[in-house]
Design a protein around this motif. Sequence first.
Motif, mmCIF file in Angstrom:
data_model
loop_
_atom_site.group_PDB
_atom_site.id
_atom_site.type_symbol
_atom_site.label_atom_id
_atom_site.label_comp_id
_atom_site.label_asym_id
_atom_site.label_seq_id
_atom_site.Cartn_x
_atom_site.Cartn_y
_atom_site.Cartn_z
ATOM 1 N N LEU A 1 -1.486 -1.494 -4.610
ATOM 2 C CA LEU A 1 -2.337 -2.478 -5.275
ATOM 3 C C LEU A 1 -1.462 -3.549 -5.924
ATOM 4 C CD1 LEU A 1 -4.985 -0.121 -6.894
ATOM 5 C CD2 LEU A 1 -5.298 -1.608 -4.916
ATOM 6 N N PRO A 2 -1.923 -4.781 -5.947
ATOM 7 C CA PRO A 2 -1.113 -5.863 -6.524
ATOM 8 C C PRO A 2 -0.728 -5.621 -7.977
ATOM 9 C CG PRO A 2 -2.964 -6.753 -5.283
ATOM 10 C CD PRO A 2 -3.180 -5.278 -5.366
ATOM 11 N N SER A 3 -1.573 -4.900 -8.688
ATOM 12 C CA SER A 3 -1.294 -4.644 -10.099
ATOM 13 C C SER A 3 -0.134 -3.688 -10.298
ATOM 14 C CB SER A 3 -2.538 -4.066 -10.772
ATOM 15 O OG SER A 3 -2.873 -2.817 -10.180
ATOM 16 N N GLY A 4 0.241 -2.988 -9.221
ATOM 17 C CA GLY A 4 1.315 -2.004 -9.336
ATOM 18 C C GLY A 4 0.891 -0.706 -9.975
ATOM 19 N N SER A 5 -0.419 -0.528 -10.130
ATOM 20 C CA SER A 5 -0.909 0.646 -10.845
ATOM 21 C C SER A 5 -1.518 1.704 -9.947
ATOM 22 C CB SER A 5 -1.962 0.210 -11.869
ATOM 23 O OG SER A 5 -3.053 -0.426 -11.214
ATOM 24 N N GLY A 6 -1.466 1.518 -8.637
ATOM 25 C CA GLY A 6 -2.075 2.506 -7.769
ATOM 26 C C GLY A 6 -1.989 2.083 -6.314
ATOM 27 N N LEU B 1 -10.777 3.702 -0.770
ATOM 28 C CA LEU B 1 -10.755 4.296 -2.100
ATOM 29 C C LEU B 1 -9.508 3.801 -2.818
ATOM 30 C CD1 LEU B 1 -11.611 8.115 -1.654
ATOM 31 C CD2 LEU B 1 -12.932 6.454 -2.974
ATOM 32 N N THR B 2 -9.598 3.668 -4.131
ATOM 33 C CA THR B 2 -8.396 3.400 -4.911
ATOM 34 C C THR B 2 -7.983 4.680 -5.623
ATOM 35 O OG1 THR B 2 -9.710 2.677 -6.815
ATOM 36 C CG2 THR B 2 -8.962 0.978 -5.262
ATOM 37 N N ALA B 3 -6.691 4.823 -5.800
ATOM 38 C CA ALA B 3 -6.159 6.011 -6.456
ATOM 39 C C ALA B 3 -4.943 5.632 -7.280
ATOM 40 C CB ALA B 3 -5.770 7.066 -5.423
ATOM 41 N N ASP B 4 -4.736 6.355 -8.365
ATOM 42 C CA ASP B 4 -3.489 6.192 -9.104
ATOM 43 C C ASP B 4 -2.325 6.716 -8.282
ATOM 44 O OD1 ASP B 4 -4.375 5.228 -11.869
ATOM 45 O OD2 ASP B 4 -5.675 6.963 -11.550
ATOM 46 N N VAL B 5 -2.561 7.847 -7.593
ATOM 47 C CA VAL B 5 -1.533 8.456 -6.740
ATOM 48 C C VAL B 5 -2.218 9.023 -5.503
ATOM 49 C CG1 VAL B 5 0.217 10.273 -6.550
ATOM 50 C CG2 VAL B 5 -0.068 9.060 -8.715
ATOM 51 N N LEU B 6 -1.583 8.846 -4.350
ATOM 52 C CA LEU B 6 -2.016 9.507 -3.127
ATOM 53 C C LEU B 6 -1.059 10.656 -2.841
ATOM 54 C CD1 LEU B 6 -3.351 8.290 0.180
ATOM 55 C CD2 LEU B 6 -1.225 9.570 0.232
ATOM 56 N N ILE B 7 -1.613 11.831 -2.595
ATOM 57 C CA ILE B 7 -0.815 13.002 -2.243
ATOM 58 C C ILE B 7 -1.031 13.305 -0.769
ATOM 59 C CG2 ILE B 7 -0.529 15.481 -2.579
ATOM 60 C CD1 ILE B 7 -1.188 15.036 -5.517
ATOM 61 N N ALA B 8 0.043 13.314 -0.012
ATOM 62 C CA ALA B 8 -0.014 13.635 1.409
ATOM 63 C C ALA B 8 0.223 15.125 1.586
ATOM 64 C CB ALA B 8 1.016 12.835 2.187
ATOM 65 N N SER C 1 11.397 15.605 5.568
ATOM 66 C CA SER C 1 11.524 14.231 5.084
ATOM 67 C C SER C 1 12.744 14.108 4.174
ATOM 68 C CB SER C 1 10.263 13.836 4.316
ATOM 69 O OG SER C 1 10.414 12.577 3.697
ATOM 70 N N PRO C 2 13.422 12.963 4.197
ATOM 71 C CA PRO C 2 14.557 12.771 3.287
ATOM 72 C C PRO C 2 14.133 12.556 1.845
ATOM 73 C CG PRO C 2 14.159 10.772 4.548
ATOM 74 C CD PRO C 2 13.249 11.820 5.112
ATOM 75 N N ASP C 3 12.851 12.288 1.609
ATOM 76 C CA ASP C 3 12.371 12.053 0.242
ATOM 77 C C ASP C 3 10.939 12.549 0.142
ATOM 78 O OD1 ASP C 3 12.265 11.268 -2.395
ATOM 79 O OD2 ASP C 3 12.760 9.164 -2.029
ATOM 80 N N ASN C 4 10.502 12.826 -1.097
ATOM 81 C CA ASN C 4 9.145 13.324 -1.296
ATOM 82 C C ASN C 4 8.231 12.312 -1.972
ATOM 83 O OD1 ASN C 4 10.370 13.465 -3.822
ATOM 84 N ND2 ASN C 4 9.256 15.314 -4.436
ATOM 85 N N GLU C 5 8.693 11.052 -2.139
ATOM 86 C CA GLU C 5 7.825 10.049 -2.754
ATOM 87 C C GLU C 5 8.150 8.660 -2.216
ATOM 88 O OE1 GLU C 5 8.345 9.380 -6.919
ATOM 89 O OE2 GLU C 5 10.518 9.620 -6.844
ATOM 90 N N PHE C 6 7.124 7.820 -2.237
ATOM 91 C CA PHE C 6 7.243 6.434 -1.799
ATOM 92 C C PHE C 6 6.432 5.562 -2.750
ATOM 93 C CE2 PHE C 6 7.519 9.262 1.848
ATOM 94 C CZ PHE C 6 8.743 8.901 2.383
ATOM 95 N N LEU C 7 6.638 4.244 -2.648
ATOM 96 C CA LEU C 7 5.951 3.281 -3.528
ATOM 97 C C LEU C 7 6.093 3.670 -4.994
ATOM 98 C CD1 LEU C 7 2.641 2.577 -1.530
ATOM 99 C CD2 LEU C 7 4.818 1.338 -1.438
ATOM 100 N N ASP C 8 7.341 4.014 -5.354
ATOM 101 C CA ASP C 8 7.661 4.340 -6.743
ATOM 102 C C ASP C 8 6.780 5.451 -7.292
ATOM 103 O OD1 ASP C 8 9.203 4.036 -9.035
ATOM 104 O OD2 ASP C 8 7.759 2.650 -9.948
ATOM 105 N N GLY C 9 6.576 6.471 -6.487
ATOM 106 C CA GLY C 9 5.841 7.647 -6.946
ATOM 107 C C GLY C 9 4.345 7.568 -6.777
ATOM 108 N N ARG C 10 3.847 6.480 -6.194
ATOM 109 C CA ARG C 10 2.402 6.381 -5.991
ATOM 110 C C ARG C 10 1.954 7.091 -4.709
ATOM 111 N NH1 ARG C 10 1.630 0.056 -6.752
ATOM 112 N NH2 ARG C 10 3.853 0.091 -6.206
ATOM 113 N N VAL C 11 2.899 7.478 -3.872
ATOM 114 C CA VAL C 11 2.630 8.310 -2.702
ATOM 115 C C VAL C 11 3.592 9.490 -2.745
ATOM 116 C CG1 VAL C 11 2.687 8.458 -0.186
ATOM 117 C CG2 VAL C 11 1.796 6.398 -1.290
ATOM 118 N N VAL C 12 3.052 10.701 -2.683
ATOM 119 C CA VAL C 12 3.847 11.923 -2.831
ATOM 120 C C VAL C 12 3.579 12.847 -1.647
ATOM 121 C CG1 VAL C 12 4.192 13.996 -4.227
ATOM 122 C CG2 VAL C 12 3.845 11.783 -5.346
ATOM 123 N N LEU C 13 4.640 13.389 -1.051
ATOM 124 C CA LEU C 13 4.518 14.368 0.032
ATOM 125 C C LEU C 13 4.598 15.779 -0.540
ATOM 126 C CD1 LEU C 13 6.943 12.931 2.772
ATOM 127 C CD2 LEU C 13 4.554 12.341 2.353
#
Length: 426
Positions: free
Chosen positions: A139-144, A161-168, A320-332
């Motif tokens: 989101l442009p606001s950087g909040s989700g 849908l909007t979310a604060d965090v998406l968990i994959a 995966s080499p990492d468990n988060e993307f978009l500064d923690g807004r997407v988590v594996l």
Amino acid sequence: MHFVIVGGSLGGLAAGIALKSLGHDTTILERNPTTLLHDQGAGIVAGGPALEFLRRYNRCKRQGIAIPSHLRQYLDKDGTIVHSTPASHNMSSWDLTYRIFRANYDGLASAYCDVPPPDPSQGRASHRHNSTVTAVTALPSGSGVLVTFHATTSPCLTSTLTADVLIAADGPSSTIRSLFLPHLKRTYTGYCALRGTVPEPALSPTTLSLLAGKFTFFHAPGIQILTYLIPGVHGSLTPGNRLMNFVYYTNFPASSAALDEILTDKHGNRHRVTLPPGMVSPQAWEKQKEIAVQKLPPQFAEVVCAAEKPFVQAVTDVISPDNEFLDGRVVLMGDALAGFRPHTVASTSQAAYDAMVYADYVAGKMGRGEWKGRTMGYARYVQKKGVAMGERSQFGGLGLGELVRDRDEMSRPVREEDFLEMGTQV
């Protein structure tokens, strides 16, 4: 906060239950077109993290979720016990665990367990099946994030849908992971797991007596098979109502006609990784039954030949080499982060562990660095052990003593001091 969770199997449900308990709202998006996932006919070895998760979050009153096993034993080709060692394991089933998780998450009623009463301190839980996610954007606001999805059965019906965090939590072939790491793919390892269950009464008394209540193994070049009892219909733990679960690893070279045959269903469709129960070609399975009679101890051959709805899982590697993307807004989480080889019997434990550690992070009980270190360390440690064990077992030509030591090592409870250092590696 509002969390959108992609994937409604055990990993997604575990994350939803843990976050809901903190008072957060969660929405699970599951691509399956029906409200219930189909029974996978699979056994589960409930490890320490899975049992701890249930102690923390399970509000069902059902007594007993697993069948204890207190012995690991190994047979030779003639079916004689050649080694045994005391070892405690708890054997459950995918379908019972799934129903317990659904009862705790969104109050799904079933014959497997009671439904806990509503708790006003918990967040809202929504389970939306028939929902295939196609895009995740910041989101442009950087909040989700904005999550775009469509109806699985009608792709033209798109929603957001909007979310604060998406968990994959959408499995080893994670769609969400592929959006951020498009070049990371599951790789086939050269062998498959042929799996199935058999009702206790379908087995001869001598075979049932030898295998019941024990974790039993046989190894030969390119072959490993194991059995254990799991709960039966509606999660019954009553002797006579339980199921004998088997996992039969056997080598199928990549791009071979044999691999194509075992992964081609009864309608002639070639599957890439998994062939579900009831879909295996009768001709292909008859061939595997003949091979089982030739190569397995008679007790194991009896179990394989008695299975009515076997299924096939090509064994793959991915992490995966990492468990988060978009500064923690997407988590594996779980298999979406690291697909363990089945030898580890740790996929359910990983899902439970990831959910618990992330919930503690969200609750402020640990910092971001500790959460990442624990989650990535666990994933790297168990994934590495699984690869080593699978390669040695299927291709290493090991003797019984070495195979027993491998299984003893894999069965040892994972301690945080074993893997924390691996979680700090870049």
